[in-house]
Each structure stands twice: as C-alpha cells, then as structure tokens.
Design an enzyme around this catalytic site. Structure first.
Site, PDB file in Angstrom:
ATOM      1  N   TYR A 217       0.853  -1.186   0.000  1.00  0.00           N
ATOM      2  CA  TYR A 217       0.000   0.000   0.000  1.00  0.00           C
ATOM      3  C   TYR A 217       0.890   1.237   0.000  1.00  0.00           C
ATOM      4  O   TYR A 217       1.491   1.596   1.006  1.00  0.00           O
ATOM      5  CB  TYR A 217      -0.918   0.032   1.224  1.00  0.00           C
ATOM      6  CG  TYR A 217      -1.888  -1.114   1.317  1.00  0.00           C
ATOM      7  CD1 TYR A 217      -2.143  -1.956   0.235  1.00  0.00           C
ATOM      8  CD2 TYR A 217      -2.560  -1.379   2.511  1.00  0.00           C
ATOM      9  CE1 TYR A 217      -3.035  -3.014   0.333  1.00  0.00           C
ATOM     10  CE2 TYR A 217      -3.466  -2.428   2.617  1.00  0.00           C
ATOM     11  CZ  TYR A 217      -3.688  -3.246   1.529  1.00  0.00           C
ATOM     12  OH  TYR A 217      -4.573  -4.301   1.630  1.00  0.00           O
TER      13      TYR A 217
ATOM     14  N   PHE B 157     -13.082  -5.535   1.368  1.00  0.00           N
ATOM     15  CA  PHE B 157     -14.278  -5.058   0.665  1.00  0.00           C
ATOM     16  C   PHE B 157     -15.520  -5.437   1.483  1.00  0.00           C
ATOM     17  O   PHE B 157     -16.454  -6.044   0.978  1.00  0.00           O
ATOM     18  CB  PHE B 157     -14.337  -5.648  -0.746  1.00  0.00           C
ATOM     19  CG  PHE B 157     -15.445  -5.112  -1.627  1.00  0.00           C
ATOM     20  CD1 PHE B 157     -15.664  -3.750  -1.749  1.00  0.00           C
ATOM     21  CD2 PHE B 157     -16.260  -5.965  -2.343  1.00  0.00           C
ATOM     22  CE1 PHE B 157     -16.671  -3.257  -2.561  1.00  0.00           C
ATOM     23  CE2 PHE B 157     -17.277  -5.486  -3.166  1.00  0.00           C
ATOM     24  CZ  PHE B 157     -17.478  -4.126  -3.269  1.00  0.00           C
ATOM     25  N   PRO B 158     -15.541  -5.080   2.785  1.00  0.00           N
ATOM     26  CA  PRO B 158     -16.658  -5.507   3.633  1.00  0.00           C
ATOM     27  C   PRO B 158     -17.961  -4.770   3.363  1.00  0.00           C
ATOM     28  O   PRO B 158     -19.028  -5.269   3.723  1.00  0.00           O
ATOM     29  CB  PRO B 158     -16.152  -5.218   5.049  1.00  0.00           C
ATOM     30  CG  PRO B 158     -15.199  -4.077   4.866  1.00  0.00           C
ATOM     31  CD  PRO B 158     -14.525  -4.328   3.545  1.00  0.00           C
TER      32      PRO B 158
ATOM     33  N   GLY C 125     -22.276   0.515  -4.721  1.00  0.00           N
ATOM     34  CA  GLY C 125     -23.133   0.441  -5.895  1.00  0.00           C
ATOM     35  C   GLY C 125     -24.595   0.294  -5.553  1.00  0.00           C
ATOM     36  O   GLY C 125     -25.202   1.153  -4.908  1.00  0.00           O
TER      37      GLY C 125
END
Length: 302
Positions: free
Chosen positions: A68, A214-215, A219
C-alpha cells in the site's frame, strides 16, 4: 449518551491466535494512499487524523500491507500512532510487487518475503509483527516454500501470528497439514459477494479469524429504492452500517476492517457495532444479499 468506546465494544472481541484479543470491528488503512493505492495520500495530516481517531474510538485492529503506497502506508501508521497503545494489533502483508498505480503482481519468492518482513518491522518500528499475512499465494512459486517462509519467520520470533489471503478451504487445509498455524484468513466477502461461504464456516469451526476485505458492498446497495437501502432506512441506519452489522452477525470469527479516508465516515462505520439484528432481520438481509449479488460491481483490488 453512549460513548464511542461503548459502541465499538458492542462488536465483541476475538482473540487472534488465541492470545491477541481485538475488538471485532477494525480499520483497514489501504485508502490512506494516493490514487490506485499508489503514492502518499493527498492530505497526510488528514490521514494521520483518521488513524488517531480510530484508536480514540476504541479500534484495536488496524490492517495494512507493504504494497500500500507501496511502503508509505506502514510509515504513515508509525508516524501517526507510534508509540502504540498496548492493546493495538497491527496486521500487515507481503506477497505483491507494485510497478505502478492499480498494478498488482504476485511475488512471493521466499527471499523476497523475508526481505519484506524485515522492512515492515523497520517501517512500523516494532520488534515483532503482530499478524503477518501472505497477501496472495504466488502461483509461480511452490506453495510449500511460501508456507515455510511464514513458519520460519514465526519460529524466529519476527512474526507473532501468520495469516493467508484469498484462499479456499482446500488451501487452508493444505497449509494446516504442512504445519502452518494459520491465525487469520483475509478474503473478499460481504453481504453480496459470498463465494467464501464455506471458508467462513470452516474458519469458525477452527477458531480462525476471518478478515473480510471489501466488507461494504457499494453500488446497488446505496441506491435509493432497492430492498437493501429500504431495510437500512427502516432501521434508521445507512446501507454501509447495515452491511457491517450483517457481517458481525454472520460469524463470531468475522473481523471486518472497513476503510475510509474520512473521520466522519470512520465514526459512522464504528456506529455499526451498536446495531442489533434479530434472527428474522438477519435472515431477511441475508436473502436480500443473495438476490442482489448479480447487480454488484466486484472490485479486483487488494
């Protein structure tokens, strides 16, 4: 009025590896970087403020990775939080090589993994990494060689606990058969992205922490007028908060690490710990997630 610490305490606790207790709702630091998870954040002071606020709110698990930034995310955490609170667990990862924004390349050669573990120790300013995760298993390197590196670093005392990321049940069993004491697994998982269901259940059986990246599904869940956002509104919460509440209810080994670069959103995420879903509501949200899955744009990041 409920204090912030009381709120996050409602998420419950989980003991990583049996000896590292953390509150189950943590923080993922990946978003505290530049576009494409590359370079420094646009506002480093704001990023440091988010990290400090997370600790003030009672977060005791922060997840990062050498990739990261690369490297800059770990350095930022040390700048903001060192010397660390005694109860803070910092989890990091290695196993990707970065060549530019949004570029992720498997690279888990044993000498590289060892090099990156040593570098993470220096950047985080620690003598032992609390939780060191293999970011991805490199298909170009014998699996056993990668497991052996994790095991060796743990035996040398440089790593307290080890974890694996983006695996399936069969891979977990092979790692355990090899003699690797897997403390956590980190897979993409949320109320609509459900391909890791069997893994979640197996981790629960074994007492292994499941860290869903991605908890919060974005969208369609945030759109007004769909059944999920309607359910959130009925409860007086946001779709993001309902997503996190569902995860916490899904399994006692679930350790969500929602990420954000905003103090306001961080505080909203933490409030999800206070949401109680009874059996009927949980079952209804569970079914909605399955129905909405085909409409979700699934990310391919890390």
């Amino acid at each position: 009025m409920m204090s912030a610490h009381t709120t996050i305490a409602q998420s419950g606790t989980f003991s990583i590896g049996g000896d590292l207790p953390v509150r189950r709702l943590g923080y993922g630091a990946m978003r505290l970087t530049g576009p494409g998870v590359w370079g420094p954040p646009a506002d480093p002071d704001r990023a440091r403020a988010v990290l400090r606020r997370a600790v003030e709110l009672g977060v005791t698990l922060i997840d990062t990775a050498d990739s990261y930034g690369p490297n800059l995310n770990e350095e930022l955490i040390a700048e903001a939080l060192y010397p660390y609170p005694e109860d803070l667990v910092i989890a990091t990862k290695a196993g990707f090589l970065r060549r530019g924004p949004s570029q992720w390349h498997h690279f888990a050669r044993p000498d590289y993994l060892r090099q990156q573990a040593e570098a993470s120790l220096r950047r985080l300013k620690v003598d032992v990494i609390d939780l060191w995760q293999l970011h991805r298993i490199d298909p170009g390197i014998p699996e056993e060689a990668q497991f052996e590196t994790l095991k060796a670093l743990q035996e040398e005392g440089k790593v307290r606990h080890v974890g694996l990321s983006e695996i399936d049940v069969d891979t977990l069993e092979r790692a355990r058969s090899f003699g690797l004491d897997v403390a956590t697994v980190q897979n993409r998982y949320n109320v609509v992205v459900r391909d890791a269901e069997a893994l979640v259940d197996r981790c629960a059986e074994l007492g292994i922490g499941l860290i869903p990246w991605f908890p919060i599904a974005q969208g369609i869940l945030a759109e007004s007028g769909n059944p999920f956002s309607d359910s959130a509104r009925e409860l007086g919460v946001s779709p993001a908060q309902l997503s996190l509440a569902w995860l916490l209810r899904r399994s006692p080994v679930m350790l969500p690490i929602p990420g954000t670069s905003s103090v306001e959103h961080l505080e909203q995420n933490i409030e999800a710990a206070a949401i109680t879903l009874d059996d009927d509501r949980f079952a209804a949200i569970d079914e909605l997630g399955k129905e909405l899955a085909p409409g979700i744009d699934v990310p391919t990041g890390a």
